[in-house]
Design a protein around this motif. Structure first.
Motif, mmCIF file in Angstrom:
data_model
loop_
_atom_site.group_PDB
_atom_site.id
_atom_site.type_symbol
_atom_site.label_atom_id
_atom_site.label_comp_id
_atom_site.label_asym_id
_atom_site.label_seq_id
_atom_site.Cartn_x
_atom_site.Cartn_y
_atom_site.Cartn_z
ATOM 1 N N ASP A 40 0.794 -1.218 0.000
ATOM 2 C CA ASP A 40 0.000 0.000 0.000
ATOM 3 C C ASP A 40 0.828 1.270 0.000
ATOM 4 O OD1 ASP A 40 1.012 -0.361 2.512
ATOM 5 O OD2 ASP A 40 -0.935 -0.589 3.499
ATOM 6 N N THR A 41 2.103 1.195 -0.357
ATOM 7 C CA THR A 41 2.938 2.401 -0.360
ATOM 8 C C THR A 41 2.397 3.440 -1.332
ATOM 9 O OG1 THR A 41 4.917 1.151 0.264
ATOM 10 C CG2 THR A 41 5.257 3.288 -0.764
ATOM 11 N N GLY A 42 2.069 3.023 -2.539
ATOM 12 C CA GLY A 42 1.527 3.957 -3.525
ATOM 13 C C GLY A 42 0.204 4.545 -3.097
ATOM 14 N N THR A 43 -0.655 3.709 -2.538
ATOM 15 C CA THR A 43 -1.953 4.184 -2.054
ATOM 16 C C THR A 43 -1.780 5.182 -0.917
ATOM 17 O OG1 THR A 43 -3.007 2.097 -2.671
ATOM 18 C CG2 THR A 43 -4.157 3.475 -1.065
ATOM 19 N N ASN A 44 -0.906 4.865 0.035
ATOM 20 C CA ASN A 44 -0.687 5.777 1.162
ATOM 21 C C ASN A 44 -0.121 7.119 0.706
ATOM 22 O OD1 ASN A 44 -1.647 4.099 3.163
ATOM 23 N ND2 ASN A 44 0.347 3.212 3.621
ATOM 24 N N MET A 45 0.822 7.090 -0.216
ATOM 25 C CA MET A 45 1.398 8.344 -0.711
ATOM 26 C C MET A 45 0.352 9.137 -1.494
ATOM 27 S SD MET A 45 5.282 7.216 -1.830
ATOM 28 C CE MET A 45 5.842 8.914 -2.064
ATOM 29 N N SER A 46 -0.471 8.441 -2.256
ATOM 30 C CA SER A 46 -1.508 9.117 -3.031
ATOM 31 C C SER A 46 -2.538 9.778 -2.114
ATOM 32 C CB SER A 46 -2.197 8.113 -3.965
ATOM 33 O OG SER A 46 -3.291 8.715 -4.626
ATOM 34 N N LEU A 47 -2.985 9.057 -1.077
ATOM 35 C CA LEU A 47 -3.973 9.623 -0.157
ATOM 36 C C LEU A 47 -3.385 10.790 0.637
ATOM 37 C CD1 LEU A 47 -5.671 6.377 1.196
ATOM 38 C CD2 LEU A 47 -6.591 8.007 -0.454
ATOM 39 N N THR A 48 -2.118 10.671 1.008
ATOM 40 C CA THR A 48 -1.447 11.774 1.702
ATOM 41 C C THR A 48 -1.374 12.992 0.790
ATOM 42 O OG1 THR A 48 -0.134 10.215 3.014
ATOM 43 C CG2 THR A 48 0.674 12.477 2.865
ATOM 44 N N MET A 49 -1.042 12.756 -0.467
ATOM 45 C CA MET A 49 -0.958 13.838 -1.441
ATOM 46 C C MET A 49 -2.336 14.459 -1.682
ATOM 47 S SD MET A 49 1.512 15.213 -3.156
ATOM 48 C CE MET A 49 1.634 16.484 -4.426
ATOM 49 N N ARG A 50 -3.370 13.639 -1.708
ATOM 50 C CA ARG A 50 -4.728 14.148 -1.892
ATOM 51 C C ARG A 50 -5.098 15.102 -0.762
ATOM 52 N NH1 ARG A 50 -7.829 15.717 -5.594
ATOM 53 N NH2 ARG A 50 -7.921 17.504 -4.224
ATOM 54 N N SER A 51 -4.706 14.752 0.459
ATOM 55 C CA SER A 51 -4.972 15.626 1.607
ATOM 56 C C SER A 51 -4.221 16.944 1.469
ATOM 57 C CB SER A 51 -4.567 14.920 2.904
ATOM 58 O OG SER A 51 -4.889 15.697 4.021
ATOM 59 N N ALA A 52 -2.993 16.867 0.961
ATOM 60 C CA ALA A 52 -2.230 18.097 0.718
ATOM 61 C C ALA A 52 -2.949 18.983 -0.294
ATOM 62 C CB ALA A 52 -0.826 17.748 0.227
ATOM 63 N N ILE A 53 -3.441 18.370 -1.368
ATOM 64 C CA ILE A 53 -4.130 19.125 -2.416
ATOM 65 C C ILE A 53 -5.401 19.764 -1.876
ATOM 66 C CG2 ILE A 53 -5.311 18.952 -4.639
ATOM 67 C CD1 ILE A 53 -2.211 18.778 -4.701
ATOM 68 N N ASN A 54 -6.145 19.031 -1.063
ATOM 69 C CA ASN A 54 -7.376 19.581 -0.487
ATOM 70 C C ASN A 54 -7.087 20.882 0.262
ATOM 71 O OD1 ASN A 54 -8.971 17.520 -1.446
ATOM 72 N ND2 ASN A 54 -8.806 16.300 0.405
ATOM 73 N N ASN A 55 -5.972 20.915 0.962
ATOM 74 C CA ASN A 55 -5.614 22.115 1.718
ATOM 75 C C ASN A 55 -5.073 23.211 0.800
ATOM 76 O OD1 ASN A 55 -5.799 22.976 4.464
ATOM 77 N ND2 ASN A 55 -3.576 23.067 4.568
ATOM 78 N N VAL A 56 -4.334 22.808 -0.218
ATOM 79 C CA VAL A 56 -3.783 23.777 -1.182
ATOM 80 C C VAL A 56 -4.905 24.514 -1.911
ATOM 81 C CG1 VAL A 56 -2.608 23.918 -3.420
ATOM 82 C CG2 VAL A 56 -1.541 22.687 -1.521
ATOM 83 N N GLU A 57 -5.996 23.812 -2.190
ATOM 84 C CA GLU A 57 -7.102 24.419 -2.934
ATOM 85 C C GLU A 57 -7.737 25.584 -2.179
ATOM 86 O OE1 GLU A 57 -9.580 21.071 -3.679
ATOM 87 O OE2 GLU A 57 -8.517 20.473 -5.500
ATOM 88 N N LYS A 58 -7.496 25.663 -0.879
ATOM 89 C CA LYS A 58 -8.067 26.745 -0.072
ATOM 90 C C LYS A 58 -7.258 28.034 -0.156
ATOM 91 C CE LYS A 58 -9.739 23.326 3.273
ATOM 92 N NZ LYS A 58 -9.610 22.833 4.675
ATOM 93 N N VAL A 59 -6.043 27.960 -0.677
ATOM 94 C CA VAL A 59 -5.181 29.143 -0.749
ATOM 95 C C VAL A 59 -5.686 30.067 -1.848
ATOM 96 C CG1 VAL A 59 -2.842 29.992 -1.130
ATOM 97 C CG2 VAL A 59 -3.203 27.824 0.082
ATOM 98 N N ILE A 60 -5.923 31.332 -1.498
ATOM 99 C CA ILE A 60 -6.466 32.278 -2.481
ATOM 100 C C ILE A 60 -5.417 33.282 -2.962
ATOM 101 C CG2 ILE A 60 -8.824 32.096 -1.597
ATOM 102 C CD1 ILE A 60 -8.379 34.692 -0.084
ATOM 103 N N GLU A 61 -4.243 33.308 -2.304
ATOM 104 C CA GLU A 61 -3.197 34.238 -2.720
ATOM 105 C C GLU A 61 -2.271 33.584 -3.747
ATOM 106 O OE1 GLU A 61 -3.625 34.958 1.828
ATOM 107 O OE2 GLU A 61 -3.675 33.250 0.446
ATOM 108 N N ASN A 62 -1.767 34.425 -4.660
ATOM 109 C CA ASN A 62 -0.772 33.952 -5.633
ATOM 110 C C ASN A 62 0.602 34.023 -4.972
ATOM 111 O OD1 ASN A 62 0.621 33.161 -7.880
ATOM 112 N ND2 ASN A 62 0.325 35.083 -9.007
ATOM 113 N N ASP A 63 0.840 33.085 -4.056
ATOM 114 C CA ASP A 63 2.029 33.125 -3.205
ATOM 115 C C ASP A 63 2.551 31.697 -3.044
ATOM 116 O OD1 ASP A 63 3.812 33.133 -1.006
ATOM 117 O OD2 ASP A 63 2.836 34.881 -0.127
#
Length: 546
Positions: A40-63
């Motif tokens: 499950d290494t690929g799955t775990n890294m993918s789910l971790t990355m998905r969580s990162a993306i979910n938080n990134v999508e909240k950023v509204i500044e071009n920073d």
């Protein structure tokens, strides 16, 4: 050519990297050393990355700095398995390297990659070469070597990927178990896939651009599940959520202040943020208290009476309701488990809370944090029951600011033995010592099936073979579940073993399990054998020998 990357472009790069890894995660999963159905290494890294993306999508500044900081925070809370936790630490270090830059160049990326490696190494107690850590370090060092002469970010990343793949091919020479299984390191492969996804975006390969779909799971960000109720039952009418950007360290003190204003309170902190969830009748006063600590973001207030709803945080965010009328307990034991029978067994042994998970389904740091926050106890003991969950448990402990103690059980058998040794009337140090002693003495093994053809330790294994395994080796290969189980016990038994516990899974009926007992009783007439219906997936049998 790309000389600078701003916040918007970095968001797109991260999403494309996630998409590329997610599409290819089974390639990474297949690199598991043991050919068992828990790669499950690929799955775990993918789910971790998905969580990162979910938080990134909240950023509204071009920073760029805010984007990578959001990725760091999101990946930490959503990290699953050892590979996911290490990936979150790589993001954390990368964020340190970017510092406060709104745009990043090749030199900044190189420094950030080096800081990423350094941070990840510090997070692992005993770093092992030939793993994702090695790939990260080599890529960071190589990037630093060439960045002064390479200004084009595309070229820098392309050269780093080439170098990283050369190192990846050498990982079997660094780690003998990889050589035996004839595979390269899975985590390192996953990291390079993330880089490859980034490069293809930068080079303009539109086939790898993320196609956002409403059906795509939003793994690990807080999923708010609503259920209609009678509004007369609602004591506090406003579900209030927000994030505080702050360096404030006294999480417990702030939690105590907010407890006056409502219930269903969740306050957790990490990497310069405090995340708050509360049901209250005075959201304005709660926000005023929060403003005293720092800047507020992602404020969300739902009027539950008006909507005839109450937000229930169940599977992904369990509702936290500490009964303030009850005195603080001395202990609160959390165990990771899967299978109805195993769950009931742990509960009968004084486990207070079960986190559903295990092989192929590693809980995230946030899952573990929620379990910790649910407790009303002086001492919280966690049994990961899986070597791939240990690091996530340790990170949750570091973030929680509670009295958390990890008993490093690496499998279900060890977890059961630890709980047998646990006595709620004894003092903490004595319990921890007894539980650690118990897991060191138990011999554990499992019977499952092979998911691919391979050769390991001189054994030729075909896809679909029944295999008897320990944490370190495949001991028996065959075609029949009970025959393999019998041979496996024969290899493990010794004069010091007096008790064998057989836990049978969801794919084994009781008659088959009882037939195995009869086989073993004819060979080991002095052995006490206990049978437990575990209902666990993947493993036909789990054995505990003591």
């Amino acid at each position: 050519m790309n000389i600078f990357i701003d916040g918007w472009k970095l968001k797109a790069i991260l999403e494309t990297s996630y998409n590329y890894l997610d599409k290819n995660k089974e390639i990474v999963n297949a690199l598991n050393v043991f050919p068992v159905p828990d790669g499950d290494t690929g799955t775990n890294m993918s789910l971790t990355m998905r969580s990162a993306i979910n938080n990134v999508e909240k950023v509204i500044e071009n920073d760029a700095s805010k984007v990578i900081q959001a990725a760091s925070q999101g990946s930490l809370m959503g990290a699953r398995g050892n590979s996911g936790v290490i990936l979150s630490q790589l993001f954390r270090g990368f964020s340190i390297g970017v510092n406060d830059k709104k745009e990043i160049d090749a030199q900044t990326i190189a420094l950030a990659m080096k800081k990423a490696s350094e941070t990840a190494y510090k997070a692992v107690m005993k770093p092992t070469e030939g793993t994702i850590l090695t790939i990260a370090r080599e890529c960071g060092e190589y990037a630093m070597e060439i960045c002064e002469s390479v200004n084009d970010i595309n070229e820098l990343i392309e050269l780093v990927i080439v170098h990283g793949n050369k190192v990846l091919e050498k990982t079997p020479d660094m780690l003998p178990v990889l050589k035996q299984a004839n595979v390269v390191d899975a985590g390192g492969k996953g990291l390079l896939m993330l880089m490859e996804g980034a490069l293809e975006f930068l080079l303009g390969d539109v086939t790898t651009i993320v196609e956002k779909s409403m059906s795509s799971p939003t793994v690990q960000n807080i999923s708010l599940k609503r259920q209609r109720i009678d509004t007369d039952d609602i004591k506090f009418g406003y579900c209030t959520e927000f994030i505080i950007v702050t360096n404030h360290q006294d999480i417990d003190g702030f939690r105590d202040k907010l407890s006056f204003y409502g219930d269903s309170l969740l306050v957790v902190g990490a990497d310069g943020i405090i995340k708050v969830h509360i049901h209250t009748n005075n959201p304005g006063e709660v926000l005023e208290k929060a403003l005293q600590l720092g800047e507020l973001r992602d404020i969300k207030i739902d009027n539950m009476r008006y909507q005839h709803e109450e937000i229930l945080l169940k599977d992904e965010l369990r509702k936290i309701e500490v009964d303030r009328g009850e005195p603080e307990k001395k202990y609160y034991v959390i165990s990771v488990s899967t299978g109805e029978g195993l769950n009931e067994l742990f509960k009968s042994l004084n486990v207070d809370y079960i986190i559903t998970g295990g092989q192929t389904m590693n809980p995230s740091i946030e899952d573990i944090l929620r379990a910790i926050e649910k407790s009303n106890a002086k001492n919280i003991i966690i049994l990961p029951n899986n070597s791939n969950i240990l690091l996530a448990a340790e990170q949750a402990k570091n973030v929680s600011n509670r009295n958390v103690y990890i008993v490093p059980s690496k499998n279900i058998a060890q977890g059961i033995s630890a709980m047998v040794a646990f006595d709620p009337d004894k003092e903490l140090n004595e319990n921890i010592n007894n539980m650690n002693s118990a897991i060191s003495k138990v011999i554990s093994a499992q019977v499952t099936y092979s998911v691919r053809d391979t050769q390991l330790n001189g054994k030729i294994i075909k896809k679909g073979n029944i295999i008897g395994v320990t944490d370190k080796d495949i001991l028996v290969v065959g075609e029949d579940i009970n025959e393999v189980s019998e041979k496996l016990i024969e290899k493990l038994i010794n004069d010091d073993i007096s008790v064998l516990t057989i836990i049978y899974g969801e794919d084994v009926d009781k008659n088959r399990a009882e037939d195995l007992i009869k086989r073993l009783e004819t060979k080991f007439d002095e052995l006490e054998i206990d049978l437990v219906e575990g209902n666990q997936p993947i493993y036909y049998y789990i054995f505990s020998l003591e």
